[in-house]
Design an enzyme around this catalytic site. Structure first.
Site, short mmCIF file in Angstrom:
data_model
loop_
_atom_site.label_atom_id
_atom_site.label_comp_id
_atom_site.label_asym_id
_atom_site.label_seq_id
_atom_site.Cartn_x
_atom_site.Cartn_y
_atom_site.Cartn_z
N VAL A 210 0.83 -1.20 0.00
CA VAL A 210 0.00 0.00 0.00
C VAL A 210 0.88 1.26 0.00
O VAL A 210 0.56 2.25 -0.65
CB VAL A 210 -0.95 0.01 1.23
CG1 VAL A 210 -1.74 1.30 1.30
CG2 VAL A 210 -1.88 -1.19 1.19
N CYS A 211 2.00 1.20 0.69
CA CYS A 211 2.87 2.37 0.88
C CYS A 211 3.27 3.06 -0.43
O CYS A 211 3.16 4.28 -0.53
CB CYS A 211 4.11 1.99 1.68
SG CYS A 211 3.73 1.26 3.30
N PRO A 212 3.73 2.32 -1.46
CA PRO A 212 4.13 3.03 -2.68
C PRO A 212 2.98 3.75 -3.36
O PRO A 212 3.19 4.80 -3.98
CB PRO A 212 4.72 1.94 -3.57
CG PRO A 212 4.32 0.64 -2.98
CD PRO A 212 4.00 0.88 -1.54
N LEU B 2 2.69 7.09 -1.33
CA LEU B 2 3.81 8.01 -1.55
C LEU B 2 3.78 8.58 -2.97
O LEU B 2 4.11 9.75 -3.18
CB LEU B 2 5.14 7.33 -1.24
CG LEU B 2 5.59 7.46 0.22
CD1 LEU B 2 4.66 6.75 1.19
CD2 LEU B 2 7.01 6.97 0.40
#
Length: 187
Positions: free
Chosen positions: A46-48, A51
């Site tokens: 999920v993080c990319p 960001l």
């Protein structure tokens, strides 16, 4: 216990930004608005997406005098490796703060001690270093950068116009409210 109005503690961390390692301290963030965007770990799922979405709005955040700081408990070396290997993360030009000692995650109360990682927490910090907005979501729930931009603008408006408040879905230029006895029971 609420974190609204809490002053962030002194800190000094390494960051990766635009091909360079830099030291970022509390004194570097004072004097302007800041969005501290905590996420669990580099090289995850999920993080990319989050960001990358922030990277797409970075100029708008800068345009309102707000710096974006992504933060994970990874090192600045890992941030660089992720930036160099991921098409999505290669778009990031804001500072990626490294928090391997977990000092920031502890101060913002998002540390998952058992995992050594941060929760998904977003914090809007005013120029005096005080938290004005925050949200924390479960690890599998990505956040909306446009809403964080809107919340930052609302926090800035309220800071500038202390006698007015922003209703739901408020956008700059929209009508605000002036709390008063006359409004009680009228909305």
């Amino acid at each position: 216990m609420s974190l609204i109005g809490k002053e962030i503690s002194d800190f000094s961390v390494q960051s990766y930004q635009n091909g360079e390692f830099k030291t970022i301290t509390k004194s570097d963030v004072l004097g302007k608005w800041g969005l501290f965007f905590f996420y669990p770990a580099d090289f995850t799922f999920v993080c990319p997406t989050e960001l990358e979405e922030l990277a797409g709005l970075y100029e708008q955040f800068q345009g309102i005098g707000c710096e974006v700081y992504s933060v994970s408990c990874d090192t600045h070396f890992v941030h660089k490796a992720w930036h160099d290997s991921s098409e999505r993360i290669s778009k990031v030009t804001y500072p990626m703060l490294a928090d391997p000692t977990q000092a920031l995650a502890k101060d913002f109360e998002v540390l998952i001690e058992a995992d050594g990682m941060a929760e998904r927490g977003a914090f809007v910090v005013d120029p005096s270093g005080k938290i004005q907005v925050y949200e924390v979501t479960a690890g599998g729930i990505g956040r909306n950068a446009e809403e964080l931009l809107r919340l930052t603008k609302a926090a800035q408006f309220v800071a500038e116009h202390g006698d007015q408040v922003c209703p739901a879905k408020w956008q700059p230029g929209a009508e605000t409210l002036k709390p008063s006895l006359d409004l009680v029971g009228q909305l």
